[in-house]
Design an enzyme around this catalytic site. Structure first.
Site, PDB file in Angstrom:
ATOM      1  N   ARG A   1       5.665  12.537   0.360  1.00  0.00           N
ATOM      2  CA  ARG A   1       4.505  11.614   0.695  1.00  0.00           C
ATOM      3  C   ARG A   1       3.697  12.683   1.476  1.00  0.00           C
ATOM      4  O   ARG A   1       3.834  13.624   1.800  1.00  0.00           O
ATOM      5  CB  ARG A   1       4.887  10.496   1.568  1.00  0.00           C
ATOM      6  CG  ARG A   1       5.792  10.935   3.073  1.00  0.00           C
ATOM      7  CD  ARG A   1       6.620   9.653   3.578  1.00  0.00           C
ATOM      8  NE  ARG A   1       5.538   8.820   4.135  1.00  0.00           N
ATOM      9  CZ  ARG A   1       5.868   7.410   3.869  1.00  0.00           C
ATOM     10  NH1 ARG A   1       6.626   6.918   3.259  1.00  0.00           N
ATOM     11  NH2 ARG A   1       4.870   6.607   4.170  1.00  0.00           N
TER      12      ARG A   1
ATOM     13  N   LYS B   1       2.377   2.465   8.680  1.00  0.00           N
ATOM     14  CA  LYS B   1       1.608   1.093   8.828  1.00  0.00           C
ATOM     15  C   LYS B   1       1.846   0.477  10.268  1.00  0.00           C
ATOM     16  O   LYS B   1       1.199  -0.151  10.768  1.00  0.00           O
ATOM     17  CB  LYS B   1       2.008   0.223   7.683  1.00  0.00           C
ATOM     18  CG  LYS B   1       0.868   0.298   6.637  1.00  0.00           C
ATOM     19  CD  LYS B   1       1.315  -0.856   5.709  1.00  0.00           C
ATOM     20  CE  LYS B   1       2.407  -0.456   4.351  1.00  0.00           C
ATOM     21  NZ  LYS B   1       2.288  -1.557   3.485  1.00  0.00           N
TER      22      LYS B   1
ATOM     23  N   GLU C   1       3.048  -3.273  -0.309  1.00  0.00           N
ATOM     24  CA  GLU C   1       3.604  -4.299   0.525  1.00  0.00           C
ATOM     25  C   GLU C   1       2.387  -4.876   1.354  1.00  0.00           C
ATOM     26  O   GLU C   1       1.807  -4.254   1.959  1.00  0.00           O
ATOM     27  CB  GLU C   1       4.682  -4.263   1.686  1.00  0.00           C
ATOM     28  CG  GLU C   1       5.828  -3.763   1.033  1.00  0.00           C
ATOM     29  CD  GLU C   1       7.134  -3.489   1.869  1.00  0.00           C
ATOM     30  OE1 GLU C   1       7.270  -4.124   2.816  1.00  0.00           O
ATOM     31  OE2 GLU C   1       7.351  -2.059   1.862  1.00  0.00           O
TER      32      GLU C   1
HETATM   33  P1  ATP Z   1       6.045   0.052   4.715  1.00  0.00           P
HETATM   34  O1  ATP Z   1       6.709   0.860   6.102  1.00  0.00           O
HETATM   35  O2  ATP Z   1       5.411  -0.995   5.252  1.00  0.00           O
HETATM   36  O3  ATP Z   1       6.888   0.083   3.633  1.00  0.00           O
HETATM   37  P2  ATP Z   1       4.505   2.055   3.176  1.00  0.00           P
HETATM   38  O4  ATP Z   1       3.485   2.950   3.936  1.00  0.00           O
HETATM   39  O5  ATP Z   1       5.892   2.529   2.327  1.00  0.00           O
HETATM   40  O6  ATP Z   1       4.849   1.078   4.461  1.00  0.00           O
HETATM   41  P3  ATP Z   1       3.760   0.271   0.977  1.00  0.00           P
HETATM   42  O7  ATP Z   1       2.828  -0.866   0.954  1.00  0.00           O
HETATM   43  O8  ATP Z   1       5.447  -0.035   0.760  1.00  0.00           O
HETATM   44  O9  ATP Z   1       3.650   0.976   2.266  1.00  0.00           O
HETATM   45  O10 ATP Z   1       3.412   1.687  -0.112  1.00  0.00           O
HETATM   46  C1  ATP Z   1       2.720   1.330  -1.215  1.00  0.00           C
HETATM   47  C2  ATP Z   1       3.071   2.678  -2.174  1.00  0.00           C
HETATM   48  O11 ATP Z   1       2.523   3.688  -1.191  1.00  0.00           O
HETATM   49  C3  ATP Z   1       4.609   2.906  -1.944  1.00  0.00           C
HETATM   50  O12 ATP Z   1       4.998   3.179  -3.336  1.00  0.00           O
HETATM   51  C4  ATP Z   1       4.904   4.182  -1.057  1.00  0.00           C
HETATM   52  O13 ATP Z   1       5.830   5.320  -1.590  1.00  0.00           O
HETATM   53  C5  ATP Z   1       3.397   4.836  -1.157  1.00  0.00           C
HETATM   54  N1  ATP Z   1       3.122   5.762  -0.039  1.00  0.00           N
HETATM   55  C6  ATP Z   1       3.093   5.226   1.415  1.00  0.00           C
HETATM   56  N2  ATP Z   1       2.930   5.930   2.072  1.00  0.00           N
HETATM   57  C7  ATP Z   1       2.679   7.302   1.425  1.00  0.00           C
HETATM   58  C8  ATP Z   1       2.115   8.489   1.815  1.00  0.00           C
HETATM   59  N3  ATP Z   1       2.049   8.960   3.252  1.00  0.00           N
HETATM   60  N4  ATP Z   1       1.884   9.278   0.703  1.00  0.00           N
HETATM   61  C9  ATP Z   1       2.233   8.893  -0.578  1.00  0.00           C
HETATM   62  N5  ATP Z   1       2.623   7.891  -0.803  1.00  0.00           N
HETATM   63  C10 ATP Z   1       2.867   6.959   0.088  1.00  0.00           C
HETATM   64 MG    MG Z   2       7.056   0.774   1.638  1.00  0.00          MG
END
Ligand code: ATP
Ligand code: MG
Length: 566
Positions: free
Chosen positions: A271, A281, A45
């Site tokens: 994660r 984020k 996102e």
């Molecule tokens: P938000 O709370 O804004 O959704 P987010 O960290 O999930 O934050 P995204 O942009 O949705 O951000 O993440 C993109 C991809 O990265 C998603 O598929 C998410 O699952 C993965 N991702 C995010 N944080 C982690 C993490 N700490 N470890 C592994 N994968 C992650």
């Molecule tokens: Mg997300």
């Protein structure tokens, strides 16, 4: 990027890919013929910069595409224009590229599918599987029930198809204010899975979208857009983190009830969590907005932009991600593991240089005034091809303040009155006299050198117990050095109240360091090793008159010392 230049050497999982549960699943799907080729995607996102947690997802998705000769899309899940910005879109693309991955022509946006998603929402209405709800947000929340109690049906749940279509179209045309109504799926308010209790599909948002501008007054929810976007793109394996496990039944419900062109399967992995680090984020945004750091690329940030600015090579991040593996159980990785990967890479690649971070002046009394000489110094001890360079030696030098003690304890082998040490690549020197200022602080050492020890060895075979780095006072270049410590004091910072766990000493600026002149001409951002100090990278704040270096990582595991961990 191919394996050969990924720095991994051999294919990591042998000839038959596998090695973690996701790679096993893909290998089996290919072997059984369920799929012909794997299609993955990384779906950020665009509401913030990417961090080291995202790197895990990027390396996994792009990694399997490479290993199994499939492809990986970069898709922006841009369904929330109130939090999305072009700056983030640009930064995400740059960061994925920097990490070493290429999506080729497969750059997509959920917003590319807004028309199609809208049409499918009308389809759901026509099948009586969606309805417009006029309840307020609070009313909806109150009626949603809890984990132990079922929810209550909305009083608007049984509207006719005609009424729903009319209201939904008027929502789309911008007739109603934000929050006035939503479109919900009609599933089951008593479901044990709260995600299936008539989830919201569309909300009214009069906002300008970075790509679609003001064309839309309604936007799909993440849950409604995400799975269908995968299906539109022919993604075979929708890999996501564990918190989406409970959303999978909803995604499958959409696939069951919509005329989607393909049927992705979702798999969840744990994660990445890191000690002394927050990977949320929301918190990272607050750190930037609240001025707790200098920006998204502040070298203390766990963002890819911050790590890059600190001097961390992308291959070190890939090495780290490979080292920690992919599993289904949540865990917290020691931040020292990342530092270990960084040191592993930089030890092999970084050229050696001399820099004095906290200078103490040394005058070599028996070295002729006005004279200086050039000595040979090796650029890399394990890589003769890296060659040598000249370093200037003269009568006035700087050494590191903590390489001298006036009254040393027993095991202190560096310089003290009367002791002899080696200056690297140069001579043996002996401290003869200590000069102090009015406050009683040591400001200068008077020493002598032994001209017979040129190059650092005594012809009579006598030994010294310490070899120290130094720079020539006349030739060295002033520099500002920024030392970084963990941004948080606590191994598991409280994301809810992160300010309380902030480390007030996360940045230490040494304004009066001296570096050897070879560093002034450095025209790359590649980190170098300051001998005995660690790895340092030029910061973009540097100008020709003012050099600035960031400490990428120290030479040894400093976590124990810095933050009191055993
Ligand atoms: P938000 O709370 O804004 O959704 P987010 O960290 O999930 O934050 P995204 O942009 O949705 O951000 O993440 C993109 C991809 O990265 C998603 O598929 C998410 O699952 C993965 N991702 C995010 N944080 C982690 C993490 N700490 N470890 C592994 N994968 C992650
Ligand atoms: Mg997300």
């Amino acid at each position: 990027m191919t394996y050969a230049d990924s720095g991994y050497g051999e294919r990591p999982y042998g000839d038959v890919p596998g090695g973690d549960f996701i790679r096993d699943i893909i290998a089996n799907d290919l072997k059984s013929g369920r799929i012909n080729s794997v299609v993955a995607r990384f779906p950020p996102e665009p509401n913030g910069y990417l961090h080291i947690g995202h790197a895990k997802s990027i390396c996994l998705n792009f990694g399997i595409a490479e290993e199994f000769s499939g492809r990986c899309h970069l898709r922006f899940d841009d369904t929330n224009p109130t939090r999305e910005e072009q700056e983030y879109i640009d930064a995400i693309e740059a960061d994925v590229r920097w990490l070493g991955f290429d999506w080729g022509k497969h750059l997509y946006h959920a917003s590319d599918y807004f028309e199609r998603l809208y049409g499918w929402a009308e389809d759901l209405i026509r099948k009586s599987l969606a309805y417009v709800d006029d309840q307020t947000q609070d009313e909806m929340r109150a009626a949603r029930g809890t984990l132990t109690e079922p929810g209550r049906n909305s009083p608007f749940r049984d509207r006719t198809v005609e009424e729903n279509l009319d209201l939904f179209r008027r929502m789309k045309s911008g007739e109603f204010p934000n929050g006035a109504r939503v479109l919900r799926a009609k599933i089951d308010m008593a479901s044990g899975n709260i995600n299936l209790r008539d989830p919201v599909l569309y909300r009214i948002l009069h906002a300008t979208h970075p790509r679609t501008g003001t064309a839309w007054s309604i936007y799909p929810s993440y849950d409604y857009a995400h799975g269908q976007s995968d299906a539109i793109e022919g993604v075979t394996h929708s890999i996501c983190t564990l918190e989406f496990e409970d959303h999978r039944p909803l995604y499958d419900w959409f696939l069951d009830h919509l005329p989607v062109p393909s049927r992705p399967r979702q798999y969840e992995f744990a994660r990445l969590n890191l000690t002394y680090t927050v990977l949320s984020k929301r918190v990272l945004t607050e750190l930037v907005r609240g001025g707790h750091v200098k920006g998204w690329d502040d070298p203390r940030m766990p963002t890819l932009a911050g790590l890059r600015r600190r001097g961390v090579p992308p291959s070190a991040i890939r090495d780290f991600i490979k080292r920690i593996g992919v599993a289904k159980a949540n865990s917290v990785v020691d931040a020292g593991v990342l530092d270990f990967s960084i040191r592993e890479v930089l030890n092999k690649t970084a050229l050696r240089r001399m820099a004095v971070l906290r200078p103490l002046k040394v005058v070599i009394e028996n070295y002729p005034e006005g004279q200086s000489e050039e000595l040979d110094a090796v650029n890399h001890p394990d890589d003769p091809a890296a060659g040598t360079r000249k370093v200037r030696f003269g009568r006035e030098l700087y050494i590191e303040q903590d390489d001298f003690m006036e009254n040393p304890p027993k095991k202190f082998f560096r310089l003290s009155p009367g002791t002899e040490v080696r200056l690297r690549y140069a001579y043996f020197i002996t401290c003869r006299e200590v000069v102090k200022n009015a406050a009683g602080e040591v400001i200068e050492l008077r020493c002598t050198y032994d001209p017979a020890t040129k190059g650092g060895n005594a012809p009579d075979g006598r030994k010294v117990k310490a070899t120290m780095h130094w720079v020539s006072a006349k030739h060295a270049v002033p520099a500002e050095i920024r030392l970084y410590n963990p941004l948080f004091n606590s191994a598991s910072p409280d994301a809810g109240n992160f300010a309380a766990d902030l480390n007030p000493n996360s940045l230490e600026v040494l304004a009066d360091a001296r570096v050897e002149p070879a560093l002034a001409g450095l025209n790359s951002a590649e980190p170098v090793q300051f001998e005995r100090q660690g790895y340092f990278a030029p910061d973009p704040d540097s100008t020709p008159d003012h050099l600035v270096f960031n400490r990428t990582v120290g030479l040894r595991d400093s976590f124990a010392k810095v933050v009191g961990k055993p």
